[in-house]
Design a protein around this motif. Structure first.
Motif, PDB file in Angstrom:
ATOM      1  N   ALA A 171       0.849  -1.207   0.000  1.00  0.00           N
ATOM      2  CA  ALA A 171       0.000   0.000   0.000  1.00  0.00           C
ATOM      3  C   ALA A 171       0.877   1.247   0.000  1.00  0.00           C
ATOM      4  O   ALA A 171       0.652   2.202  -0.774  1.00  0.00           O
ATOM      5  N   TYR A 172       1.913   1.226   0.845  1.00  0.00           N
ATOM      6  CA  TYR A 172       2.785   2.406   0.967  1.00  0.00           C
ATOM      7  C   TYR A 172       3.552   2.662  -0.336  1.00  0.00           C
ATOM      8  O   TYR A 172       3.606   3.785  -0.838  1.00  0.00           O
ATOM      9  N   THR A 173       4.104   1.601  -0.908  1.00  0.00           N
ATOM     10  CA  THR A 173       4.902   1.743  -2.137  1.00  0.00           C
ATOM     11  C   THR A 173       4.015   2.274  -3.267  1.00  0.00           C
ATOM     12  O   THR A 173       4.411   3.163  -4.026  1.00  0.00           O
ATOM     13  N   PHE A 174       2.815   1.724  -3.358  1.00  0.00           N
ATOM     14  CA  PHE A 174       1.863   2.152  -4.399  1.00  0.00           C
ATOM     15  C   PHE A 174       1.586   3.656  -4.273  1.00  0.00           C
ATOM     16  O   PHE A 174       1.723   4.420  -5.241  1.00  0.00           O
ATOM     17  N   GLN A 301     -13.849  12.169   5.859  1.00  0.00           N
ATOM     18  CA  GLN A 301     -13.657  10.756   5.482  1.00  0.00           C
ATOM     19  C   GLN A 301     -12.199  10.573   5.071  1.00  0.00           C
ATOM     20  O   GLN A 301     -11.877  10.432   3.897  1.00  0.00           O
ATOM     21  N   ASN A 302     -11.303  10.603   6.062  1.00  0.00           N
ATOM     22  CA  ASN A 302      -9.882  10.648   5.702  1.00  0.00           C
ATOM     23  C   ASN A 302      -9.217   9.282   5.557  1.00  0.00           C
ATOM     24  O   ASN A 302      -8.044   9.200   5.243  1.00  0.00           O
ATOM     25  N   ALA A 303      -9.979   8.195   5.786  1.00  0.00           N
ATOM     26  CA  ALA A 303      -9.371   6.866   5.658  1.00  0.00           C
ATOM     27  C   ALA A 303      -9.289   6.475   4.182  1.00  0.00           C
ATOM     28  O   ALA A 303     -10.296   6.252   3.527  1.00  0.00           O
ATOM     29  N   LEU A 304      -8.054   6.422   3.718  1.00  0.00           N
ATOM     30  CA  LEU A 304      -7.818   6.098   2.313  1.00  0.00           C
ATOM     31  C   LEU A 304      -7.714   4.577   2.151  1.00  0.00           C
ATOM     32  O   LEU A 304      -8.113   4.006   1.150  1.00  0.00           O
ATOM     33  N   CYS A 305      -7.197   3.944   3.184  1.00  0.00           N
ATOM     34  CA  CYS A 305      -6.937   2.497   3.100  1.00  0.00           C
ATOM     35  C   CYS A 305      -7.090   1.894   4.494  1.00  0.00           C
ATOM     36  O   CYS A 305      -6.726   2.530   5.485  1.00  0.00           O
ATOM     37  N   GLY A 306      -7.673   0.706   4.550  1.00  0.00           N
ATOM     38  CA  GLY A 306      -7.801   0.045   5.850  1.00  0.00           C
ATOM     39  C   GLY A 306      -7.535  -1.435   5.690  1.00  0.00           C
ATOM     40  O   GLY A 306      -7.847  -2.029   4.654  1.00  0.00           O
ATOM     41  N   GLY A 307      -6.952  -2.027   6.712  1.00  0.00           N
ATOM     42  CA  GLY A 307      -6.693  -3.463   6.592  1.00  0.00           C
ATOM     43  C   GLY A 307      -6.187  -4.064   7.873  1.00  0.00           C
ATOM     44  O   GLY A 307      -6.220  -3.429   8.933  1.00  0.00           O
ATOM     45  N   GLY A 326      -4.752  -8.495   4.860  1.00  0.00           N
ATOM     46  CA  GLY A 326      -4.967  -7.760   3.605  1.00  0.00           C
ATOM     47  C   GLY A 326      -5.341  -6.322   3.843  1.00  0.00           C
ATOM     48  O   GLY A 326      -5.347  -5.838   4.981  1.00  0.00           O
ATOM     49  N   PHE A 327      -5.624  -5.628   2.728  1.00  0.00           N
ATOM     50  CA  PHE A 327      -6.139  -4.257   2.840  1.00  0.00           C
ATOM     51  C   PHE A 327      -7.150  -3.975   1.754  1.00  0.00           C
ATOM     52  O   PHE A 327      -7.218  -4.679   0.734  1.00  0.00           O
ATOM     53  N   ARG A 333     -11.555   7.778  -3.021  1.00  0.00           N
ATOM     54  CA  ARG A 333     -10.741   8.577  -2.086  1.00  0.00           C
ATOM     55  C   ARG A 333      -9.310   8.715  -2.596  1.00  0.00           C
ATOM     56  O   ARG A 333      -8.666   9.744  -2.403  1.00  0.00           O
ATOM     57  N   LEU A 334      -8.832   7.673  -3.257  1.00  0.00           N
ATOM     58  CA  LEU A 334      -7.487   7.748  -3.834  1.00  0.00           C
ATOM     59  C   LEU A 334      -7.438   8.845  -4.893  1.00  0.00           C
ATOM     60  O   LEU A 334      -6.495   9.645  -4.942  1.00  0.00           O
TER      61      LEU A 334
END
Ligand code: HAM
Length: 451
Positions: A171-174, A301-307, A326-327, A333-334
């Motif tokens: 997720a971070y690299t992407f 709604q600041n959650a871009l990714c959750g996992g 996973g995530f 949002r992206l």
């Protein structure tokens, strides 16, 4: 007619950006050894009830559960429901086991597919990725939709903290490679069923002492899912839990060691994170690691990714004991985050060749030329609006066609055609023999002209 509330149309100008980002996600997943999976748009309702959890907002309030009106008629005539109120009838009908629900998230369906297709019998780990629409009946607002799209990955079969970090790392690299910098990775551990049970007792005792200040939702969750009180957005509830006991301080040795190793793995590959003991996630299946990536340009709604990790889920869906992690990342949002950071997708490729017919007598051969050029792998188009030659050339300019070819009676008689570079004005000959050849003469000549 208007589109349903909370949905969006994506026009060609949006699609160019979406395609770029989706392709980037695919490529990066493949770089990390993940393979694509696609699951149906709807699943049996029981999958989400069992997988995501009946007490979650997603299952109890937000699912779109579909039924067929003939099934409903049959249900009513089969059961003795004379004395039931309409809402009781509906509730009974919807709680019946064979209802179908539009997927509100990507994980449970992937787990179902993992079990049903016996993927667990292959050598592990299994690394899967997906890009799927999801439906949740939420109150629409900026960044929150009723139909949205999730890019997600799931990894099965490994209990190693290195696999939790593989997920966060992807997720971070992407996000990093897309140029998103304004993010924060927040990690926590929600423990395992053993230590969470002990902790829940401590938390419930604490929350009961604050009961009079709690919102109705938290009161309702007190017995079913007390940890959710920690991330309630209500201000008074936030104050209430400011000095609440945290799961992180009550982990068993195994969960504690897991969390410490996750941090060490993150440190060694220099992924920045903060430990946030209040990350509890809204879905019931998490064990040990839970994380969110927030973007500061997203507003409420600041959650871009959750996992996170979900070690009991495969078993709950009917498979053998198998770990999972996973995530899910919201595409909408992206895109908002990318826009906030001034991202511009590379321009979509322009049309290679626009074929202009001088008059009606040239229409048929124009169709043939367009088709031959497309077969050679170049994009080509022609006029469908009976425009004059001048108007066709104007249109070719408007759509930024790279090359044009004018087809008139002379060209057809002599078999000599000419392709014009719209930027430089340069002209190139191509003969009917080359153009309509079935060997590689045509593609070689087109390559010479267009590449
Ligand atoms: P989730 O946190 O419910 O987790 O959703 C993941 C992401 O989907 C959120 O961070 C957000 O970007 C996006 N999202 C959720 N609801 C909406 C909405 N109404 N409108 C727009 N975007 C939304 C899951 O769904 C888990 N299945 C993630 C996961 C995968 N955990 C393990 N594996």
């Amino acid at each position: 007619m208007k589109k349903p509330r909370g949905t969006q149309d994506f026009l060609p100008v949006d699609i160019a950006k979406w395609e770029y980002v989706e392709q980037y996600f695919k490529d990066i997943c493949k770089r990390f050894g993940f393979k694509e999976i696609r699951t149906p748009i709807f699943e049996n309702t029981s999958l989400f009830k069992r997988g995501v959890g009946e007490s979650t907002d997603v299952v109890s309030k937000e699912m779109y559960t579909a039924f067929n009106s003939r099934e409903f008629d049959k249900f009513i005539s089969d059961k003795n429901l004379q004395n039931a109120s309409p809402s009781e009838v509906m509730q009974k009908f919807l709680s019946d086991k064979n209802r179908l629900t539009l997927k509100p998230e990507g994980t449970a369906p992937v787990v179902r597919a993992f079990v049903e297709n016996k993927i667990y019998a292959d050598s592990q780990p299994t690394k899967l990725f997906y890009n799927t629409p999801c439906m949740r009946h939420e109150r629409p607002q900026a960044g929150r939709f009723r139909q949205f799209h999730q890019l997600g990955i799931e990894m099965f079969g490994s209990d190693s903290p290195a696999s939790d970090v593989e997920i966060i790392n992807l997720a971070y690299t992407f996000l990093n490679e897309l140029g998103i910098s304004n993010i924060e990775i927040r990690i926590n551990s929600v423990g395992c069923p053993k230590c969470r049970q002990k902790y829940n007792k401590i938390l419930v005792e604490y929350l009961k002492s604050k009961q009079e200040n709690m919102c109705a939702t938290c009161l309702d969750r007190l017995e079913k899912n007390p940890m959710r009180a920690l991330d309630c957005k209500n201000e008074r509830c936030q104050e209430n839990v400011s000095d609440a006991p945290m799961m992180l301080d009550n982990l068993c040795d195994e969960c504690n060691e897991h969390m410490e190793l996750v941090k060490e793995h993150l440190n060694i590959i220099e992924i920045p994170y903060i430990v946030d003991p209040k990350i509890v996630r809204g879905l019931d299946y998490y064990t040990k690691t839970a994380f969110e990536i927030v973007h500061n340009g997203l507003g409420a709604q600041n959650a871009l990714c959750g996992g996170g990790r979900y070690n009991g889920l495969v078993q709950q869906i009917g498979g053998p004991e198998t770990s999972g992690v996973g995530f899910g990342m919201g595409m909408e949002r992206l895109m908002i985050s990318l826009e906030a950071e001034g991202f511009e997708a590379p321009k979509a490729k322009d049309l290679d060749l626009y074929v202009v017919a001088i008059d009606k007598s040239c229409e048929i051969i124009t169709t043939k030329i367009t088709q031959f050029v497309r077969k050679m792998g170049y994009s080509a188009d022609r006029d469908y609006m009976n425009r004059s030659v001048k108007a066709q050339m104007k249109y070719a300019n408007k759509i930024n066609a790279r090359f044009t070819m004018i087809v008139g009676p002379d060209e057809i008689d002599t078999g000599k055609y000419s392709i014009k570079n719209m930027e430089t004005g340069e002209k190139y000959d191509i003969s009917a023999d080359e153009l309509f050849s079935t060997d590689d003469k045509c593609s070689m000549r087109l390559d010479e002209i267009m590449c």
